[in-house]
Design a protein around this motif. Structure first.
Motif, PDB file in Angstrom:
ATOM      1  N   LYS A 286    -118.526 -85.545  55.419  1.00  0.00           N
ATOM      2  CA  LYS A 286    -119.628 -86.500  55.247  1.00  0.00           C
ATOM      3  C   LYS A 286    -120.639 -86.015  54.215  1.00  0.00           C
ATOM      4  O   LYS A 286    -121.622 -86.687  53.953  1.00  0.00           O
ATOM      5  N   SER A 287    -120.381 -84.835  53.658  1.00  0.00           N
ATOM      6  CA  SER A 287    -121.232 -84.276  52.610  1.00  0.00           C
ATOM      7  C   SER A 287    -120.425 -83.215  51.871  1.00  0.00           C
ATOM      8  O   SER A 287    -119.384 -82.753  52.352  1.00  0.00           O
TER       9      SER A 287
ATOM     10  N   GLU B  15    -121.333 -80.176  51.446  1.00  0.00           N
ATOM     11  CA  GLU B  15    -121.428 -78.947  52.238  1.00  0.00           C
ATOM     12  C   GLU B  15    -120.396 -78.944  53.365  1.00  0.00           C
ATOM     13  O   GLU B  15    -119.783 -77.925  53.663  1.00  0.00           O
ATOM     14  N   GLU B  16    -120.208 -80.096  54.011  1.00  0.00           N
ATOM     15  CA  GLU B  16    -119.222 -80.182  55.087  1.00  0.00           C
ATOM     16  C   GLU B  16    -117.811 -79.981  54.547  1.00  0.00           C
ATOM     17  O   GLU B  16    -116.985 -79.301  55.167  1.00  0.00           O
ATOM     18  N   VAL B  17    -117.526 -80.549  53.386  1.00  0.00           N
ATOM     19  CA  VAL B  17    -116.206 -80.382  52.773  1.00  0.00           C
ATOM     20  C   VAL B  17    -115.961 -78.900  52.478  1.00  0.00           C
ATOM     21  O   VAL B  17    -114.878 -78.372  52.756  1.00  0.00           O
ATOM     22  N   GLU B  18    -116.953 -78.217  51.939  1.00  0.00           N
ATOM     23  CA  GLU B  18    -116.815 -76.784  51.660  1.00  0.00           C
ATOM     24  C   GLU B  18    -116.524 -75.997  52.930  1.00  0.00           C
ATOM     25  O   GLU B  18    -115.737 -75.053  52.917  1.00  0.00           O
ATOM     26  N   SER B  19    -117.150 -76.383  54.039  1.00  0.00           N
ATOM     27  CA  SER B  19    -116.910 -75.673  55.295  1.00  0.00           C
ATOM     28  C   SER B  19    -115.510 -75.974  55.848  1.00  0.00           C
ATOM     29  O   SER B  19    -114.922 -75.139  56.526  1.00  0.00           O
ATOM     30  N   LEU B  20    -114.973 -77.157  55.553  1.00  0.00           N
ATOM     31  CA  LEU B  20    -113.641 -77.526  56.025  1.00  0.00           C
ATOM     32  C   LEU B  20    -112.527 -76.895  55.188  1.00  0.00           C
ATOM     33  O   LEU B  20    -111.423 -76.680  55.691  1.00  0.00           O
ATOM     34  N   LEU B  21    -112.813 -76.642  53.919  1.00  0.00           N
ATOM     35  CA  LEU B  21    -111.801 -76.112  53.002  1.00  0.00           C
ATOM     36  C   LEU B  21    -112.241 -74.752  52.470  1.00  0.00           C
ATOM     37  O   LEU B  21    -112.960 -74.674  51.470  1.00  0.00           O
ATOM     38  N   PRO B  22    -111.810 -73.677  53.104  1.00  0.00           N
ATOM     39  CA  PRO B  22    -112.173 -72.343  52.609  1.00  0.00           C
ATOM     40  C   PRO B  22    -111.694 -72.150  51.166  1.00  0.00           C
ATOM     41  O   PRO B  22    -110.632 -72.649  50.786  1.00  0.00           O
ATOM     42  N   ASN B  23    -112.463 -71.439  50.389  1.00  0.00           N
ATOM     43  CA  ASN B  23    -112.138 -71.210  48.985  1.00  0.00           C
ATOM     44  C   ASN B  23    -110.784 -70.519  48.839  1.00  0.00           C
ATOM     45  O   ASN B  23    -110.514 -69.517  49.502  1.00  0.00           O
ATOM     46  N   ARG B  24    -109.926 -71.104  47.996  1.00  0.00           N
ATOM     47  CA  ARG B  24    -108.626 -70.549  47.607  1.00  0.00           C
ATOM     48  C   ARG B  24    -107.611 -70.467  48.750  1.00  0.00           C
ATOM     49  O   ARG B  24    -106.654 -69.710  48.675  1.00  0.00           O
TER      50      ARG B  24
ATOM     51  N   GLN C 216    -113.870 -77.013  42.483  1.00  0.00           N
ATOM     52  CA  GLN C 216    -112.823 -77.986  42.181  1.00  0.00           C
ATOM     53  C   GLN C 216    -111.961 -78.197  43.419  1.00  0.00           C
ATOM     54  O   GLN C 216    -111.680 -77.250  44.160  1.00  0.00           O
ATOM     55  N   TYR C 217    -111.515 -79.441  43.595  1.00  0.00           N
ATOM     56  CA  TYR C 217    -110.710 -79.800  44.757  1.00  0.00           C
ATOM     57  C   TYR C 217    -109.386 -80.386  44.298  1.00  0.00           C
ATOM     58  O   TYR C 217    -109.346 -81.167  43.349  1.00  0.00           O
ATOM     59  N   PHE C 218    -108.318 -80.001  44.992  1.00  0.00           N
ATOM     60  CA  PHE C 218    -106.980 -80.443  44.638  1.00  0.00           C
ATOM     61  C   PHE C 218    -106.271 -80.965  45.882  1.00  0.00           C
ATOM     62  O   PHE C 218    -106.452 -80.436  46.977  1.00  0.00           O
ATOM     63  N   ALA C 219    -105.458 -81.993  45.695  1.00  0.00           N
ATOM     64  CA  ALA C 219    -104.616 -82.544  46.761  1.00  0.00           C
ATOM     65  C   ALA C 219    -103.213 -82.689  46.183  1.00  0.00           C
ATOM     66  O   ALA C 219    -103.040 -83.177  45.062  1.00  0.00           O
ATOM     67  N   PHE C 220    -102.215 -82.274  46.954  1.00  0.00           N
ATOM     68  CA  PHE C 220    -100.849 -82.290  46.447  1.00  0.00           C
ATOM     69  C   PHE C 220     -99.863 -82.353  47.604  1.00  0.00           C
ATOM     70  O   PHE C 220    -100.215 -82.093  48.758  1.00  0.00           O
ATOM     71  N   GLU C 221     -98.614 -82.703  47.260  1.00  0.00           N
ATOM     72  CA  GLU C 221     -97.599 -82.803  48.306  1.00  0.00           C
ATOM     73  C   GLU C 221     -97.439 -81.435  48.977  1.00  0.00           C
ATOM     74  O   GLU C 221     -97.600 -80.397  48.336  1.00  0.00           O
ATOM     75  N   PRO C 222     -97.122 -81.413  50.269  1.00  0.00           N
ATOM     76  CA  PRO C 222     -97.166 -80.167  51.032  1.00  0.00           C
ATOM     77  C   PRO C 222     -95.932 -79.287  50.936  1.00  0.00           C
ATOM     78  O   PRO C 222     -95.959 -78.146  51.391  1.00  0.00           O
TER      79      PRO C 222
ATOM     80  N   GLU D  68    -121.125 -87.988  49.542  1.00  0.00           N
ATOM     81  CA  GLU D  68    -120.594 -88.548  50.796  1.00  0.00           C
ATOM     82  C   GLU D  68    -119.342 -87.835  51.276  1.00  0.00           C
ATOM     83  O   GLU D  68    -118.760 -88.220  52.275  1.00  0.00           O
ATOM     84  N   GLY D  69    -118.851 -86.837  50.544  1.00  0.00           N
ATOM     85  CA  GLY D  69    -117.646 -86.111  50.938  1.00  0.00           C
ATOM     86  C   GLY D  69    -116.623 -86.080  49.825  1.00  0.00           C
ATOM     87  O   GLY D  69    -116.927 -86.309  48.655  1.00  0.00           O
TER      88      GLY D  69
END
Length: 108
Positions: A8-9, A11-20, A40-46, A100-101
């Motif tokens: 929702k922010s 800061e929340e995204v950073e807390s959900l996704l630890p660096n590296r 930077q944020y990345f999304a990719f097939e798993p 907003e996230g």
């Protein structure tokens, strides 16, 4: 094209996704990997297109590539292009961070 919002922010995204640290996530019916490298944020097939290894067990290198834990194949996180190894490119998804996230767009 489906759109998903994580957090929702910023800061929340950073807390959900630890660096590296790649994180396996489910968005609707689709499993994807999410990764933060600094701001930077990345999304990719798993799964690696070569042998299906879980890329959430892989690691990012200094060139902003995800390295497959099975055979060390490398994929550019922005384009999905296979940089090393004899396999198909990795499917990547558009991300956008905002107040907003994290917005993630999953295409067909």
């Amino acid at each position: 094209m489906k759109k998903y919002m994580i957090g929702k922010s910023q800061e929340e995204v950073e807390s959900l996704l630890p660096n590296r640290k790649p994180i396996l996530s489910r968005l609707g019916e689709k499993k994807i990997c999410l990764l933060r490298i600094e701001g930077q944020y990345f999304a990719f097939e798993p799964f690696c297109p070569h042998r299906g290894a879980e890329l959430s067990s892989g690691w990012p290198n200094a060139e902003k590539e995800i390295v497959c834990p099975l055979h060390n194949y490398r994929f550019d996180l922005q384009t999905g292009q296979a940089k090393m190894g004899g396999c198909d490119d990795l499917k990547v998804y558009r991300t956008e961070i905002g107040d907003e996230g994290l917005l993630i767009e999953i295409g067909p």
